[in-house]
Enzyme design. Structure first.
Site, PDB file in Angstrom:
ATOM      1  N   ASP A  79       0.857  -1.185   0.000  1.00 22.47           N
ATOM      2  CA  ASP A  79       0.000   0.000   0.000  1.00 22.47           C
ATOM      3  C   ASP A  79       0.894   1.236   0.000  1.00 22.47           C
ATOM      4  OD1 ASP A  79      -2.340   1.463  -0.068  1.00 22.47           O
ATOM      5  OD2 ASP A  79      -3.070   0.813   1.896  1.00 22.47           O
ATOM      6  N   ASP A  80       0.299   2.382  -0.316  1.00 22.96           N
ATOM      7  CA  ASP A  80       1.073   3.617  -0.316  1.00 22.96           C
ATOM      8  C   ASP A  80       1.321   4.118   1.099  1.00 22.96           C
ATOM      9  OD1 ASP A  80      -1.623   4.282   0.113  1.00 22.96           O
ATOM     10  OD2 ASP A  80      -1.624   5.974  -1.267  1.00 22.96           O
TER      11      ASP A  80
ATOM     12  N   ASP B  44      -2.317   4.674   7.669  1.00 20.32           N
ATOM     13  CA  ASP B  44      -2.664   5.872   8.419  1.00 20.32           C
ATOM     14  C   ASP B  44      -3.185   5.481   9.803  1.00 20.32           C
ATOM     15  OD1 ASP B  44      -3.873   8.232   9.431  1.00 20.32           O
ATOM     16  OD2 ASP B  44      -4.344   8.949   7.432  1.00 20.32           O
TER      17      ASP B  44
END
Length: 165
Positions: free
Chosen positions: A98-99, A102
């Site tokens: 994933d980027d 969070d």
């Protein structure tokens, strides 16, 4: 949820360098993977770069969405499942990409699907960090990362206003 205090704009060049850095870190683990499961949409770009760098040809996606009003995160919903034959492995031989992690809510859902998978992200925030095995850069929880696919060319305000000549 308050609005983020810090902006972290990332250019295409920077993101490409950071995704390659993730590939270097992953290659240094001594593990090998035959499949990437990328978390859409943000994981698509780094997954393509990591797949190239680590010579992984098999790529699947999982799509998890949170419906919210931009001030609170709503219920998580799986929009696209991982292929059943990959699920059967419990993540053995699977690299999850994933980027960003969070809050960790999406990561926790995917991690539960593939508990034996190795989780790699380009960026990590403190709340999501414990769910990731490998990442490149940690940013504070109150930082908002502006990815290159979300940006156009625009004037950037100085970090500190009113201190110029």
């Amino acid at each position: 949820m308050s609005l983020p205090e810090k902006a972290f704009p990332v250019s295409w060049d920077q993101f490409h360098r950071d995704a390659r850095a993730l590939s270097w870190r992953l290659s240094g683990t001594g593990q090998s993977w035959d499949t990437i499961v990328c978390i859409t949409r943000g994981g698509l770009v780094p997954a393509a770069i990591v797949a190239r760098e680590l010579n992984i040809r098999r790529i699947d996606t999982v799509s998890v969405a949170s419906y919210h009003d931009y001030t609170s995160q709503g219920d998580m919903q799986i929009l696209k499942e991982i292929s059943p034959d990959i699920m059967e492995t419990e993540g053995n031989g699977v690299l999850i990409v994933d980027d960003l992690t969070d809050t960790g809510k999406t990561a926790a859902i995917v991690r539960a699907m593939l508990p034996k998978g190795h989780f790699g992200t380009v960026y990590a925030k403190p709340k999501g960090r414990p769910l990731v095995d490998t990442f490149v850069t940690e940013v504070s929880q109150d930082t908002w990362i502006y990815f290159p696919w979300d940006l156009g060319f625009a004037y950037q305000e100085p970090i500190t206003k009113g201190h110029g000549g």
